[in-house]
Design a protein around this motif. Structure first.
Motif, PDB file in Angstrom:
ATOM      1  N   GLY A 184      45.951  32.137  46.833  1.00 46.95           N
ATOM      2  CA  GLY A 184      44.561  32.010  46.380  1.00 46.95           C
ATOM      3  C   GLY A 184      43.698  33.148  46.891  1.00 46.95           C
ATOM      4  O   GLY A 184      42.850  33.673  46.157  1.00 46.95           O
ATOM      5  N   TYR A 185      43.908  33.545  48.152  1.00 45.79           N
ATOM      6  CA  TYR A 185      43.134  34.654  48.696  1.00 45.79           C
ATOM      7  C   TYR A 185      43.452  35.954  47.960  1.00 45.79           C
ATOM      8  O   TYR A 185      42.559  36.750  47.664  1.00 45.79           O
ATOM      9  CB  TYR A 185      43.419  34.831  50.188  1.00 45.79           C
ATOM     10  CG  TYR A 185      42.900  33.698  51.041  1.00 45.79           C
ATOM     11  CD1 TYR A 185      41.707  33.047  50.740  1.00 45.79           C
ATOM     12  CD2 TYR A 185      43.597  33.278  52.161  1.00 45.79           C
ATOM     13  CE1 TYR A 185      41.230  32.023  51.518  1.00 45.79           C
ATOM     14  CE2 TYR A 185      43.121  32.255  52.944  1.00 45.79           C
ATOM     15  CZ  TYR A 185      41.943  31.632  52.623  1.00 45.79           C
ATOM     16  OH  TYR A 185      41.473  30.617  53.400  1.00 45.79           O
ATOM     17  N   CYS A 186      44.733  36.189  47.662  1.00 43.59           N
ATOM     18  CA  CYS A 186      45.123  37.409  46.939  1.00 43.59           C
ATOM     19  C   CYS A 186      44.531  37.415  45.530  1.00 43.59           C
ATOM     20  O   CYS A 186      44.052  38.449  45.048  1.00 43.59           O
ATOM     21  CB  CYS A 186      46.637  37.532  46.870  1.00 43.59           C
ATOM     22  SG  CYS A 186      47.391  37.897  48.460  1.00 43.59           S
ATOM     23  N   ALA A 187      44.560  36.273  44.847  1.00 46.83           N
ATOM     24  CA  ALA A 187      43.995  36.195  43.501  1.00 46.83           C
ATOM     25  C   ALA A 187      42.493  36.428  43.535  1.00 46.83           C
ATOM     26  O   ALA A 187      41.940  37.131  42.670  1.00 46.83           O
ATOM     27  CB  ALA A 187      44.311  34.844  42.872  1.00 46.83           C
ATOM     28  N   ALA A 188      41.808  35.860  44.524  1.00 49.90           N
ATOM     29  CA  ALA A 188      40.366  36.066  44.636  1.00 49.90           C
ATOM     30  C   ALA A 188      40.051  37.530  44.929  1.00 49.90           C
ATOM     31  O   ALA A 188      39.096  38.096  44.380  1.00 49.90           O
ATOM     32  CB  ALA A 188      39.788  35.173  45.723  1.00 49.90           C
ATOM     33  N   ALA A 189      40.837  38.164  45.784  1.00 44.99           N
ATOM     34  CA  ALA A 189      40.621  39.576  46.090  1.00 44.99           C
ATOM     35  C   ALA A 189      40.870  40.446  44.855  1.00 44.99           C
ATOM     36  O   ALA A 189      40.111  41.391  44.587  1.00 44.99           O
ATOM     37  CB  ALA A 189      41.525  40.011  47.234  1.00 44.99           C
ATOM     38  N   ALA A 190      41.914  40.138  44.094  1.00 46.91           N
ATOM     39  CA  ALA A 190      42.194  40.903  42.873  1.00 46.91           C
ATOM     40  C   ALA A 190      41.075  40.713  41.853  1.00 46.91           C
ATOM     41  O   ALA A 190      40.627  41.676  41.211  1.00 46.91           O
ATOM     42  CB  ALA A 190      43.536  40.473  42.280  1.00 46.91           C
ATOM     43  N   GLY A 191      40.589  39.497  41.690  1.00 41.06           N
ATOM     44  CA  GLY A 191      39.480  39.244  40.772  1.00 41.06           C
ATOM     45  C   GLY A 191      38.211  39.940  41.219  1.00 41.06           C
ATOM     46  O   GLY A 191      37.485  40.527  40.401  1.00 41.06           O
ATOM     47  N   GLY A 192      37.935  39.886  42.505  1.00 43.00           N
ATOM     48  CA  GLY A 192      36.757  40.583  43.028  1.00 43.00           C
ATOM     49  C   GLY A 192      36.866  42.084  42.839  1.00 43.00           C
ATOM     50  O   GLY A 192      35.876  42.759  42.497  1.00 43.00           O
ATOM     51  N   GLY A 193      38.053  42.621  43.035  1.00 38.89           N
ATOM     52  CA  GLY A 193      38.260  44.057  42.806  1.00 38.89           C
ATOM     53  C   GLY A 193      38.080  44.427  41.349  1.00 38.89           C
ATOM     54  O   GLY A 193      37.498  45.479  41.033  1.00 38.89           O
ATOM     55  N   ALA A 194      38.550  43.574  40.453  1.00 39.18           N
ATOM     56  CA  ALA A 194      38.386  43.846  39.020  1.00 39.18           C
ATOM     57  C   ALA A 194      36.910  43.831  38.637  1.00 39.18           C
ATOM     58  O   ALA A 194      36.451  44.693  37.877  1.00 39.18           O
ATOM     59  CB  ALA A 194      39.162  42.824  38.202  1.00 39.18           C
ATOM     60  N   VAL A 195      36.152  42.868  39.155  1.00 34.26           N
ATOM     61  CA  VAL A 195      34.716  42.814  38.865  1.00 34.26           C
ATOM     62  C   VAL A 195      34.016  44.035  39.454  1.00 34.26           C
ATOM     63  O   VAL A 195      33.129  44.628  38.817  1.00 34.26           O
ATOM     64  CB  VAL A 195      34.102  41.497  39.398  1.00 34.26           C
ATOM     65  CG1 VAL A 195      32.585  41.541  39.373  1.00 34.26           C
ATOM     66  CG2 VAL A 195      34.616  40.330  38.599  1.00 34.26           C
ATOM     67  N   LEU A 196      34.407  44.436  40.644  1.00 38.32           N
ATOM     68  CA  LEU A 196      33.808  45.616  41.264  1.00 38.32           C
ATOM     69  C   LEU A 196      34.070  46.869  40.440  1.00 38.32           C
ATOM     70  O   LEU A 196      33.152  47.662  40.174  1.00 38.32           O
ATOM     71  CB  LEU A 196      34.350  45.787  42.684  1.00 38.32           C
ATOM     72  CG  LEU A 196      33.809  46.985  43.460  1.00 38.32           C
ATOM     73  CD1 LEU A 196      32.318  46.808  43.718  1.00 38.32           C
ATOM     74  CD2 LEU A 196      34.570  47.154  44.752  1.00 38.32           C
ATOM     75  N   LEU A 197      35.322  47.071  40.018  1.00 38.95           N
ATOM     76  CA  LEU A 197      35.640  48.229  39.182  1.00 38.95           C
ATOM     77  C   LEU A 197      34.893  48.180  37.857  1.00 38.95           C
ATOM     78  O   LEU A 197      34.392  49.207  37.377  1.00 38.95           O
ATOM     79  CB  LEU A 197      37.151  48.307  38.936  1.00 38.95           C
ATOM     80  CG  LEU A 197      37.997  48.810  40.096  1.00 38.95           C
ATOM     81  CD1 LEU A 197      39.475  48.705  39.754  1.00 38.95           C
ATOM     82  CD2 LEU A 197      37.625  50.240  40.439  1.00 38.95           C
ATOM     83  N   HIS A 198      34.825  47.016  37.272  1.00 41.67           N
ATOM     84  CA  HIS A 198      34.113  46.860  36.009  1.00 41.67           C
ATOM     85  C   HIS A 198      32.635  47.211  36.179  1.00 41.67           C
ATOM     86  O   HIS A 198      32.037  47.883  35.327  1.00 41.67           O
ATOM     87  CB  HIS A 198      34.271  45.428  35.499  1.00 41.67           C
ATOM     88  CG  HIS A 198      33.632  45.171  34.180  1.00 41.67           C
ATOM     89  ND1 HIS A 198      34.141  45.652  33.001  1.00 41.67           N
ATOM     90  CD2 HIS A 198      32.502  44.487  33.863  1.00 41.67           C
ATOM     91  CE1 HIS A 198      33.366  45.278  32.008  1.00 41.67           C
ATOM     92  NE2 HIS A 198      32.356  44.564  32.498  1.00 41.67           N
ATOM     93  N   SER A 199      32.053  46.751  37.295  1.00 41.90           N
ATOM     94  CA  SER A 199      30.633  47.032  37.516  1.00 41.90           C
ATOM     95  C   SER A 199      30.386  48.499  37.832  1.00 41.90           C
ATOM     96  O   SER A 199      29.304  49.022  37.550  1.00 41.90           O
ATOM     97  CB  SER A 199      30.088  46.150  38.634  1.00 41.90           C
ATOM     98  OG  SER A 199      30.677  46.521  39.859  1.00 41.90           O
ATOM     99  N   MET A 200      31.382  49.172  38.409  1.00 44.25           N
ATOM    100  CA  MET A 200      31.197  50.599  38.692  1.00 44.25           C
ATOM    101  C   MET A 200      31.235  51.427  37.415  1.00 44.25           C
ATOM    102  O   MET A 200      30.473  52.392  37.272  1.00 44.25           O
ATOM    103  CB  MET A 200      32.292  51.077  39.655  1.00 44.25           C
ATOM    104  CG  MET A 200      32.073  50.631  41.076  1.00 44.25           C
ATOM    105  SD  MET A 200      33.429  51.001  42.208  1.00 44.25           S
ATOM    106  CE  MET A 200      33.848  52.662  41.822  1.00 44.25           C
ATOM    107  N   TYR A 201      32.098  51.093  36.494  1.00 43.86           N
ATOM    108  CA  TYR A 201      32.260  51.890  35.282  1.00 43.86           C
ATOM    109  C   TYR A 201      31.359  51.434  34.132  1.00 43.86           C
ATOM    110  O   TYR A 201      31.058  52.221  33.244  1.00 43.86           O
ATOM    111  CB  TYR A 201      33.723  51.887  34.835  1.00 43.86           C
ATOM    112  CG  TYR A 201      34.598  52.669  35.780  1.00 43.86           C
ATOM    113  CD1 TYR A 201      34.495  54.056  35.855  1.00 43.86           C
ATOM    114  CD2 TYR A 201      35.486  52.025  36.612  1.00 43.86           C
ATOM    115  CE1 TYR A 201      35.277  54.770  36.735  1.00 43.86           C
ATOM    116  CE2 TYR A 201      36.278  52.736  37.495  1.00 43.86           C
ATOM    117  CZ  TYR A 201      36.175  54.115  37.558  1.00 43.86           C
ATOM    118  OH  TYR A 201      36.943  54.827  38.427  1.00 43.86           O
TER     119      TYR A 201
END
Length: 111
Positions: free
Chosen positions: A61-78
């Motif tokens: 669950g922690y890994c999935a949350a980190a991956a989702g948070g990273g995806a949102v972060l990348l999406h918000s950067m671009y």
């Protein structure tokens, strides 16, 4: 031969098959004795094994949350202009899901 079994006073419950209905329990009694010894052996093997930590139990669950948070972060950067509608839609869907859960599992059983 001395009759052994329930009511004979020796306390062991009998070991021979004398045709009585209680003699049908002998295989079950023997199987239970084998299960107890196997349980004791398994418990001795597990004595040295510790309980997993909170992180070890919930790492997926922690890994999935980190991956989702990273995806949102990348999406918000671009695409920063798309982040606000995404967050609004996510919040709206989460609210609808919570309301559906409450009405189905909390309010309906009570009423």
């Amino acid at each position: 031969p001395r009759r052994r079994g329930p009511g004979s006073g020796d306390g062991d419950g009998g070991d021979e098959d004398d045709g009585s209905p209680l003699s049908l329990l002998l295989p079950l009694r023997r199987a239970a004795a084998r299960c107890e010894s196997a349980r004791d052996r398994a418990a001795s093997l597990l004595d040295g094994v510790g309980c997993p930590s909170h992180l070890e139990r919930h790492w997926l669950g922690y890994c999935a949350a980190a991956a989702g948070g990273g995806a949102v972060l990348l999406h918000s950067m671009y695409r920063p202009e798309a982040l606000l509608p995404l967050l609004r839609r996510t919040a709206r869907e989460a609210g609808a899901a919570a309301a559906s859960f409450l009405s189905y599992y909390v309010v309906a059983p009570v009423s």
